[in-house]
Write an enzyme that holds these catalytic residues in place. Structure first.
Site: not given
Length: 325
Positions: A126, A250, A280
């Protein structure tokens, strides 16, 4: 040069700016109602815990390279002055490449006809997109590269365990791309990164190629480390939280972003995210949020933006920049 003059030199030097942007998400959508059919959960619980309402899923025959190429083609259409042949390097941040090799970056090179350029993938989960921006700046600083294409792309639904209630609600697929270009006055103002490998197994890909995550521990780690990292970015540039126009972390979880903003004493309205509509998307989450804000007219030239990626490793990367588009 005196000792005093030496200590006044900036710790970060840049001749780079973002000069173009594009994105792509697959057409297929997984709603919370769809997830309800797979595991014991419901829409209200998912939204309350994560903020996620839907996420996109690549088709069976769509791989990460297809999403990445579509995002880059979107960039090239929107910015017709960018010629593929002028691109000196392609960096792709991904944890879900089509295969171990060849790289997704080389597939983009072939697809767009970038005739002669460096092409490689970056695996930093990420934090990968921001880490790749840092690498792009470094390449430009060598003087041998002037235009570096940076892509964040993932097909996380292909490695999601849809029997695991705690993780299957989270992940989606997508890709975002930016062109980082040499500039007389660099727009990248400060940068930082750190890794705590002792916590690396809090998020990992299992032997059967499925995401395994200890969400509670990752949440605790992010809340105790990310705010300090953002403060360091600003301090290193001689700026304060009041100077910040936008914060793009993120997009792991909306509740996590809210908690980070609270610890930073930063209004949540200044945080840009892609998690509500995309879930996500790991390395793609920051460029997707950046592109959405650009398309909506939120980003204006001269605004100060902090990008901050964090995740498996446990690794984190931050970049402070002035917007130039």
């Amino acid at each position: 040069m005196t000792q005093a003059q030496q200590t006044e030199l900036p710790s970060f030097v840049s001749n780079a700016r973002i000069s173009a942007i594009g994105s792509y998400v697959p057409e297929r959508v997984i709603t919370n109602a769809d997830i309800e059919k797979l595991v014991d959960t419901d829409h209200e619980w998912i939204v309350r815990r994560t903020g996620i309402e839907e996420r996109h899923q690549a088709d069976v025959d769509q791989n990460t390279s297809h999403l990445a190429i579509a995002a880059v083609q979107n960039l090239l259409r929107r910015f017709p002055s960018v010629e593929a042949a002028s691109i000196d390097a392609i960096l792709v941040a991904t944890t879900t490449p089509d295969m171990p090799f060849p790289s997704v970056a080389s597939m983009i090179q072939q697809a767009i006809g970038a005739s002669r350029c460096l092409a490689m993938d970056v695996s930093a989960a990420c934090a990968g997109f921001v880490s790749s921006l840092q690498l792009a700046n470094g390449l430009i600083m060598t003087g041998s590269y002037r235009k570096v294409l940076v892509v964040g792309a993932e097909t996380l639904t292909k490695i999601t365990d849809y029997t695991d209630r705690s993780t299957c609600i989270l992940f989606g697929d997508g890709a975002g791309a930016v062109l980082v270009e040499a500039a007389d006055q660099g727009a990248f103002l400060s940068s930082n990164a750190s890794t705590d490998g002792s916590g690396g197994m809090q998020v990992y890909c299992s032997d059967d190629h499925k995401i395994v995550q200890n969400g509670r521990e990752v949440y605790k780690w992010a809340l105790t480390t990310v705010p300090d990292g953002v403060r360091d970015l600003l301090q290193n540039a001689g700026l304060s939280m009041n100077d910040l126009d936008w914060f793009i972390p993120h997009s792991a979880n909306l509740r996590m972003i809210e908690a980070i903003c609270e610890r930073l004493e930063l209004p949540f309205e200044k945080a840009l995210q892609s998690v509500v509509r995309n879930g996500n998307t790991s390395a793609a989450s920051i460029p997707l949020a950046l592109e959405a804000a650009y398309s909506e007219g939120k980003l204006q030239p001269g605004q100060l933006i902090a990008l901050y990626g964090f995740g498996s490793g446990l690794t984190q990367s931050g970049l402070l920049l002035r917007w130039t588009l």
